[in-house]
Design a protein around this motif. Structure first.
Motif, mmCIF file in Angstrom:
data_model
loop_
_atom_site.group_PDB
_atom_site.id
_atom_site.type_symbol
_atom_site.label_atom_id
_atom_site.label_comp_id
_atom_site.label_asym_id
_atom_site.label_seq_id
_atom_site.Cartn_x
_atom_site.Cartn_y
_atom_site.Cartn_z
ATOM 1 N N ARG A 1 0.707 -1.287 0.001
ATOM 2 C CA ARG A 1 0.021 -0.062 0.061
ATOM 3 C C ARG A 1 0.630 1.131 -0.054
ATOM 4 N N PHE A 2 1.935 1.337 0.858
ATOM 5 C CA PHE A 2 2.921 2.118 0.686
ATOM 6 C C PHE A 2 3.759 2.511 -0.406
ATOM 7 N N ASN A 3 3.995 1.559 -1.128
ATOM 8 C CA ASN A 3 4.652 1.711 -2.480
ATOM 9 C C ASN A 3 3.806 2.198 -3.371
ATOM 10 N N GLN A 4 2.526 1.862 -3.381
ATOM 11 C CA GLN A 4 1.239 2.200 -4.378
ATOM 12 C C GLN A 4 1.322 3.835 -4.072
ATOM 13 N N ILE A 5 1.266 4.370 -2.778
ATOM 14 C CA ILE A 5 1.063 5.596 -2.715
ATOM 15 C C ILE A 5 2.225 6.453 -2.909
ATOM 16 N N LEU A 6 3.327 5.575 -2.707
ATOM 17 C CA LEU A 6 4.660 6.619 -3.139
ATOM 18 C C LEU A 6 4.648 6.767 -4.645
ATOM 19 N N PHE A 7 4.562 5.693 -5.376
ATOM 20 C CA PHE A 7 4.395 5.848 -6.870
ATOM 21 C C PHE A 7 3.140 6.717 -7.317
ATOM 22 N N ASN A 8 1.965 6.853 -6.936
ATOM 23 C CA ASN A 8 1.161 8.047 -7.316
ATOM 24 C C ASN A 8 1.457 9.415 -6.871
ATOM 25 N N SER A 9 2.099 9.421 -5.670
ATOM 26 C CA SER A 9 2.829 10.598 -5.327
ATOM 27 C C SER A 9 3.764 11.218 -6.434
ATOM 28 N N GLU A 10 4.489 10.516 -6.963
ATOM 29 C CA GLU A 10 5.602 10.746 -7.760
ATOM 30 C C GLU A 10 4.878 11.166 -9.148
ATOM 31 N N GLN A 11 3.848 10.488 -9.425
ATOM 32 C CA GLN A 11 3.413 10.945 -10.580
ATOM 33 C C GLN A 11 2.411 12.109 -10.397
ATOM 34 N N LEU A 12 1.952 12.281 -9.266
ATOM 35 C CA LEU A 12 1.189 13.464 -9.121
ATOM 36 C C LEU A 12 2.108 14.820 -9.036
ATOM 37 N N LYS A 13 3.504 14.741 -8.584
ATOM 38 C CA LYS A 13 4.704 15.751 -8.718
ATOM 39 C C LYS A 13 4.806 15.885 -10.117
ATOM 40 N N SER A 14 5.199 14.894 -10.834
ATOM 41 C CA SER A 14 5.241 15.057 -12.512
ATOM 42 C C SER A 14 4.200 15.799 -13.213
ATOM 43 N N TYR A 15 2.780 15.593 -12.682
ATOM 44 C CA TYR A 15 1.673 16.062 -13.274
ATOM 45 C C TYR A 15 1.878 17.562 -13.096
ATOM 46 N N LEU A 16 2.365 18.103 -11.659
ATOM 47 C CA LEU A 16 2.266 19.275 -11.245
ATOM 48 C C LEU A 16 3.362 20.362 -12.190
ATOM 49 N N ILE B 1 4.346 19.402 -15.140
ATOM 50 C CA ILE B 1 3.747 19.704 -16.601
ATOM 51 C C ILE B 1 2.615 20.872 -16.415
ATOM 52 N N LEU B 2 1.853 20.717 -15.457
ATOM 53 C CA LEU B 2 0.921 21.836 -15.565
ATOM 54 C C LEU B 2 1.561 23.314 -15.425
ATOM 55 N N ASN B 3 2.755 23.197 -14.556
ATOM 56 C CA ASN B 3 3.767 24.409 -14.519
ATOM 57 C C ASN B 3 4.296 25.033 -15.646
ATOM 58 N N TYR B 4 4.675 24.039 -16.326
ATOM 59 C CA TYR B 4 5.275 24.160 -17.852
ATOM 60 C C TYR B 4 4.397 24.926 -18.805
ATOM 61 N N SER B 5 3.087 24.211 -18.763
ATOM 62 C CA SER B 5 2.051 24.570 -19.675
ATOM 63 C C SER B 5 1.656 25.897 -19.303
ATOM 64 N N LYS B 6 1.569 26.372 -18.004
ATOM 65 C CA LYS B 6 1.261 27.515 -17.456
ATOM 66 C C LYS B 6 2.201 28.684 -17.965
ATOM 67 N N GLN B 7 3.414 28.378 -18.006
ATOM 68 C CA GLN B 7 4.452 29.369 -18.382
ATOM 69 C C GLN B 7 4.471 29.433 -19.751
ATOM 70 N N ILE B 8 4.053 28.429 -20.794
ATOM 71 C CA ILE B 8 3.981 28.566 -22.189
ATOM 72 C C ILE B 8 2.845 29.734 -22.461
ATOM 73 N N ARG B 9 1.780 29.550 -21.585
ATOM 74 C CA ARG B 9 0.514 30.256 -22.072
ATOM 75 C C ARG B 9 1.064 31.919 -21.603
ATOM 76 N N LYS B 10 1.910 32.153 -20.632
ATOM 77 C CA LYS B 10 2.172 33.458 -20.450
ATOM 78 C C LYS B 10 3.096 34.217 -21.496
ATOM 79 N N ARG B 11 3.610 33.193 -22.131
ATOM 80 C CA ARG B 11 4.921 33.638 -23.099
ATOM 81 C C ARG B 11 4.379 33.402 -24.528
ATOM 82 N N GLN B 12 3.271 32.915 -24.937
ATOM 83 C CA GLN B 12 2.888 32.352 -26.305
ATOM 84 C C GLN B 12 2.569 33.917 -26.933
ATOM 85 N N GLU B 13 2.716 33.669 -28.151
ATOM 86 C CA GLU B 13 2.248 34.521 -29.034
ATOM 87 C C GLU B 13 0.781 34.930 -29.257
ATOM 88 N N LYS B 14 0.308 35.884 -29.892
ATOM 89 C CA LYS B 14 -1.091 36.124 -29.816
ATOM 90 C C LYS B 14 -1.596 35.022 -30.866
#
Length: 422
Positions: free
Chosen positions: A94-109, A111-124
């Motif tokens: 159970r702990f290993n499953q939670i740990l794995f999902n937590s690492e995936q959640l951090k990766s997802y965050l 990706i979201l931050n990367y996408s957010k920064q693109i949104r701020k810098r994108q051309e019209k």
């Protein structure tokens, strides 16, 4: 007419991505303005950026580090759960499953931050946007980018993982398939065989793709580059030594240890050195593997472990006489078994007239056989005899390699076709 062209590259390894470098250079030379949204990280060599056209290429180096507070909370929860696990209040599974999902959640965050920064810098507005691989398409969606036509540029094959824990993989694969069906103008991929695999794993209907091999450019400087003495100086080799080069990775996926064992026990007719050249710095685990390779390769093997800049690659490839394009033919990962025209070193070799010794893999075998570039082997044990065979008719194979690159296989030929389309 000049266009605004975007490129989203999550993986970030621009310095070792010849297709992307060529694409950026080519379209800026055609008077288009190229905007590159590049994930930045301390481990990436991004010196290639300094060589791009200053006015027509804009590179946004975007940090991938996601929401610090949210990730800190996740790490704190994991530390608490680790203590609970050590007290046997939670099962190891159970702990290993939670740990794995937590690492995936951090990766997802991230990706979201990367996408957010693109949104701020994108051309019209962008006339075209190249989305590199699955995460390029996902970042395009999350950034809500305002763009015209979307071109999917496939460098790697990403499979849908079956485990229920792989929720992040399922999310981005679902988005990729949706984009391929509803939004993408076309997919750029290296060869027909690789397309057949990409089509299967992504449930693609039809053949809406264009070929773009992982090749090099045929530039005007090519004729002026003299034969390099890079390896001869580095290893103090006799000028008559025949250098057989394996460039890129040093690992089991390219049979490094197996090749070293074979050549370490072989008595070559001519002075011959096999050189493994690494494209990136090694971590501690890889260093242990490399030391084993060094031992079994004996005096017939030299290890070149210091990467060079992309702009200096010609000193590496132009310092050898024969190129190895060897992969583990039993590898279940189709990124390797379908490597074919996705093998960047293949094109660097033939650009400088190096005959090829390649594994019997469908995509590779087709290229080598069609242009008679060298010898196909069934396993590394056949490499020494393949070297002897090439040496017995060296100029024939070398001329074929150089001619094939100049007339058929340099990437500008394929970029011309793409430029006509857009």
């Amino acid at each position: 007419m000049s266009k605004k062209i975007g490129l989203i590259f999550w993986d970030g390894w621009l310095g070792i991505a010849p297709t992307l470098i060529s694409l950026i250079e080519y379209f800026s030379e055609k008077d288009h303005h190229v905007f590159v949204y590049l994930r930045d990280d301390d481990e990436f060599d991004l010196s290639i950026i300094e060589t791009f056209h200053k006015e027509r290429v804009t590179v946004y180096r975007i940090s991938s580090k996601g929401d610090f507070l949210k990730k800190k909370i996740i790490d704190t929860v994991i530390r608490i759960l680790r203590k609970i696990k050590n007290s046997h209040w939670i099962s190891v599974d159970r702990f290993n499953q939670i740990l794995f999902n937590s690492e995936q959640l951090k990766s997802y965050l991230d990706i979201l931050n990367y996408s957010k920064q693109i949104r701020k810098r994108q051309e019209k507005y962008l006339d075209f946007i190249f989305c590199v691989d699955t995460l390029g398409l996902f970042a395009h969606k999350k950034s809500k980018m305002r763009s015209g036509k979307i071109i999917n540029l496939s460098l790697e094959l990403l499979y849908e993982l079956k485990s229920d824990k792989e929720w992040l993989n399922k999310v981005i694969k679902k988005n990729e398939r949706y984009y391929l069906k509803e939004k993408v103008l076309l997919t750029l991929i290296q060869d027909n065989f690789r397309w057949s695999i990409y089509k299967r794993i992504n449930h693609v209907v039809g053949d809406n793709f264009l070929l773009l091999p992982n090749s090099a450019r045929m530039n005007s400087e090519n004729e002026k580059i003299q034969k390099s003495d890079f390896f001869y100086k580095k290893f103090n080799l006799d000028p008559e030594t025949i250098i057989v080069l394996s460039a890129g990775m040093i690992c089991d996926e390219v049979c490094s240890h197996e090749i070293a064992q074979v050549i370490g026990n072989y008595n070559f007719k001519n002075k011959t050195k096999i050189i493994f050249h690494n494209r990136i710095q090694n971590d501690t685990i890889r260093q242990l593997y490399i030391e084993k390779v060094r031992i079994v390769g004996k005096d017939n093997l030299c290890l070149s472990l210091d990467p060079v800049l992309f702009s200096e690659l010609h000193t590496i490839f132009n310092s050898a006489q024969i190129g190895l394009v060897i992969y583990d033919t039993d590898n279940g990962d189709e990124n390797f078994s379908s490597i074919g025209a996705a093998s960047g070193k293949l094109y660097q070799y033939i650009k400088y007239g190096l005959p090829i010794i390649a594994s019997r893999l469908e995509g590779l075998e087709k290229i080598v056989a069609e242009y008679d570039l060298g010898v196909i082997v069934n396993s590394p044990i056949e490499i020494p005899l393949a070297i002897e065979r090439i040496n017995s008719n060296y100029q024939y194979y070398s001329n074929n390699a150089r001619m094939a690159f100049e007339k058929k296989l340099n990437i500008d030929i394929y970029l011309d076709a793409l430029n006509e389309l857009i």
